[in-house]
Write a protein that holds these residues in place. Structure first.
Motif, short mmCIF file in Angstrom:
data_model
loop_
_atom_site.label_atom_id
_atom_site.label_comp_id
_atom_site.label_asym_id
_atom_site.label_seq_id
_atom_site.Cartn_x
_atom_site.Cartn_y
_atom_site.Cartn_z
N PRO A 157 0.83 -1.22 0.00
CA PRO A 157 0.00 0.00 0.00
C PRO A 157 0.86 1.26 0.00
N PRO A 158 0.33 2.34 -0.60
CA PRO A 158 -0.96 2.47 -1.26
C PRO A 158 -0.92 1.86 -2.66
N SER A 159 -1.95 1.11 -3.01
CA SER A 159 -1.96 0.39 -4.28
C SER A 159 -3.18 0.77 -5.11
N ILE A 160 -2.94 1.24 -6.31
CA ILE A 160 -4.06 1.56 -7.21
C ILE A 160 -4.81 0.28 -7.58
N GLY A 161 -4.08 -0.83 -7.70
CA GLY A 161 -4.71 -2.11 -8.01
C GLY A 161 -5.71 -2.54 -6.95
N LYS A 175 -8.57 -2.92 4.42
CA LYS A 175 -8.10 -4.27 4.75
C LYS A 175 -7.15 -4.79 3.67
N LEU A 176 -7.45 -4.52 2.40
CA LEU A 176 -6.57 -4.93 1.32
C LEU A 176 -5.20 -4.27 1.45
N PHE A 177 -5.21 -2.97 1.77
CA PHE A 177 -3.95 -2.25 1.96
C PHE A 177 -3.10 -2.91 3.05
N LEU A 178 -3.72 -3.13 4.21
CA LEU A 178 -2.97 -3.70 5.34
C LEU A 178 -2.52 -5.13 5.06
N ALA A 179 -3.36 -5.90 4.36
CA ALA A 179 -3.01 -7.30 4.06
C ALA A 179 -1.90 -7.41 3.03
N GLY A 180 -1.68 -6.36 2.25
CA GLY A 180 -0.66 -6.42 1.20
C GLY A 180 0.76 -6.15 1.68
N ILE A 181 0.92 -5.69 2.92
CA ILE A 181 2.25 -5.30 3.39
C ILE A 181 3.21 -6.49 3.44
N VAL A 182 2.82 -7.55 4.13
CA VAL A 182 3.71 -8.71 4.28
C VAL A 182 4.01 -9.38 2.94
N VAL A 423 -0.86 -14.26 5.21
CA VAL A 423 -1.58 -13.03 4.86
C VAL A 423 -2.57 -12.65 5.96
N LEU A 424 -3.31 -13.62 6.46
CA LEU A 424 -4.46 -13.33 7.33
C LEU A 424 -4.06 -13.02 8.77
N VAL A 425 -3.05 -13.70 9.31
CA VAL A 425 -2.67 -13.46 10.70
C VAL A 425 -2.13 -12.04 10.92
N PRO A 426 -1.17 -11.55 10.09
CA PRO A 426 -0.74 -10.15 10.27
C PRO A 426 -1.88 -9.15 10.08
#
Length: 432
Positions: A157-161, A175-182, A423-426
């Motif tokens: 994040p931040p992701s246009i996709g 939630k997508l932004f936060l889940a994409g970090i790891v 993905v889900l735990v973090p």
């Protein structure tokens, strides 16, 4: 029959050379004509198509797209990108193949600023390719590394996709932004390991080591650039602003730093930067609007249910279903660009994902990652084409160079399919 009309009308229009957006509209027209003829719809009504087209772009979260694009333009013109590269150079540039590690580190940091793979790749390639060429690095391999680093931008994040997918799938963008970090960081680590192997095999020589004074100078100058992703992620986590508001914050922040602190963002260039961001936004928004027409007709035609029937043997095994869906996305991603693939496949696959009990956020992260990988696969490979243009090499050379890093990215995707908790735990921890 409905699936056949959807596929052949879309592919037929593309085969005739129509742009993707117009092909989507042709697909929508064909579906509506068929549905009107079979009685599913009362009549063919062009006004409904026009209304759906307008409604497709009339979505508040999509306002984030132009502002994140504008932030990327300000970041490159205002000196933030160059200082990020200098910071990475100061701390890892002296290792064997150090410029490659600089590219990876800078790619991760820049991905957390703009969210645009093409913009990040163009900036990194323009800054690093000449340096890598002068240092004796293989240009094809260097271009491949930078291209692989550039596709981290749609995942971190931040992701246009994520914004486009979140709107199309009705999934929380935060939630997508936060889940994409790891997963995004894992992509960077994977290509870093691949570069370590390549640099060791090719015998790349180490670069000069900077002294501590030079390192701290580079760190001090890059501090403001590094503060933006922390500010954005922290603000969204604690509910200070939404992803759309975060995009405005990113644009204002990058403008203020570039114009008033670094003083490299010239007022005479402001109009050109805004115009560039506006043109790119227009292309994306036209695609989104056209795709929403097809998405509505896909729902009316009940295509997801027909696809679900085809996938019924795999519905009880979530991992096997994810493997099949990801293979489908890989194949489609070689022929279509990032945004059209997201817009075309999302309304078809999301009902299937929900029916199978797969977490929509988890699927969204892997779906966007897979589409990002498609940006470095020929024949389309938009990011690969960008780096070819900057490095002045042909596609064959760039594809050979990107292969080790492409395999590394696919390995990360495979690991995430096999172990969803990564993905889900973090994500649960960050939301708590």
């Amino acid at each position: 029959m409905t699936i056949a009309i959807f596929v052949f009308s879309l592919l037929g229009a593309m085969a005739l050379g129509m742009p993707i957006a117009y092909s989507l509209l042709v697909c929508g027209l064909s579906l509506m004509a068929y549905l009107a003829g079979t009685g599913v719809l009362p009549a063919f009504d062009s006004q409904i198509l026009a209304q759906r087209f307008v409604d497709g772009a009339d979505n508040f979260p999509l306002l984030a797209v132009p502002f994140f694009l504008l932030a990327g333009e300000f970041m490159n013109a205002g000196g933030l990108s160059r200082r990020i590269v200098n910071l990475a150079m100061a701390w890892v540039g002296h290792f064997r193949g150090g410029l490659g590690y600089v590219a990876v580190m800078a790619a991760i940091i820049m991905a957390s600023l703009s969210g645009s793979a093409v913009a990040d790749t163009a900036a990194l390639a323009a800054l690093l390719i000449p340096m890598m060429r002068a240092a004796g690095y293989d240009v094809g391999r260097s271009a491949g590394l930078i291209a692989a680093g550039g596709i981290i931008a749609p995942v971190i994040p931040p992701s246009i996709g994520f914004i486009i997918f979140g709107v199309a799938a009705n999934v929380s963008i935060t939630k997508l932004f936060l889940a994409g970090i790891v997963p995004g960081v894992m992509m960077g680590i994977a290509i870093g390991l691949a570069w370590w192997w390549v640099a060791k095999r090719d015998g790349v020589k180490p670069g000069p080591r900077m002294n501590m004074r030079e390192r701290w100078t580079a760190t001090r100058e890059g501090t403001l650039a590094l503060g933006l992703p922390v500010f954005i992620i922290g603000g969204m986590k604690f509910g200070v602003f939404t992803p759309t508001e975060a995009a405005v914050v990113a644009a204002v922040y990058s403008f203020a730093v570039g114009a008033f602190v670094y003083r490299e963002l010239q007022w005479t260039k402001l109009y050109g930067l805004i115009l560039t961001a506006g043109k790119t936004t227009a292309v994306i928004m036209f695609l989104v609007a056209a795709a929403m027409v097809s998405a509505w007709l896909i729902t009316v035609a009940n295509i997801p249910a027909e696809v679900a029937k085809l996938m019924e043997p795999f519905m009880d095994n979530k991992m096997l279903l994810m493997v099949i869906l990801m293979l489908l996305v890989v194949v489609v991603g070689t022929a279509l660009d990032f945004t059209p693939t997201v817009l075309i496949l999302t309304p078809v696959l999301m009902p299937l994902v929900k029916q199978a009990g797969i977490d929509p956020v988890y699927f969204g992260v892997l779906f966007i990652m897979n589409n990002a990988i498609g940006l470095i696969t020929p024949p389309v490979g938009t990011v690969l084409n960008v780096v070819c243009g900057v490095a002045r090499i042909n596609m064959d050379t760039a594809f050979k160079g990107v292969m080790p890093f492409l395999l590394a990215q696919l390995a990360v995707l495979a690991v995430l399919i096999a172990f969803p908790p990564i993905v889900l735990v973090p994500l649960k921890w960050m939301l708590s």
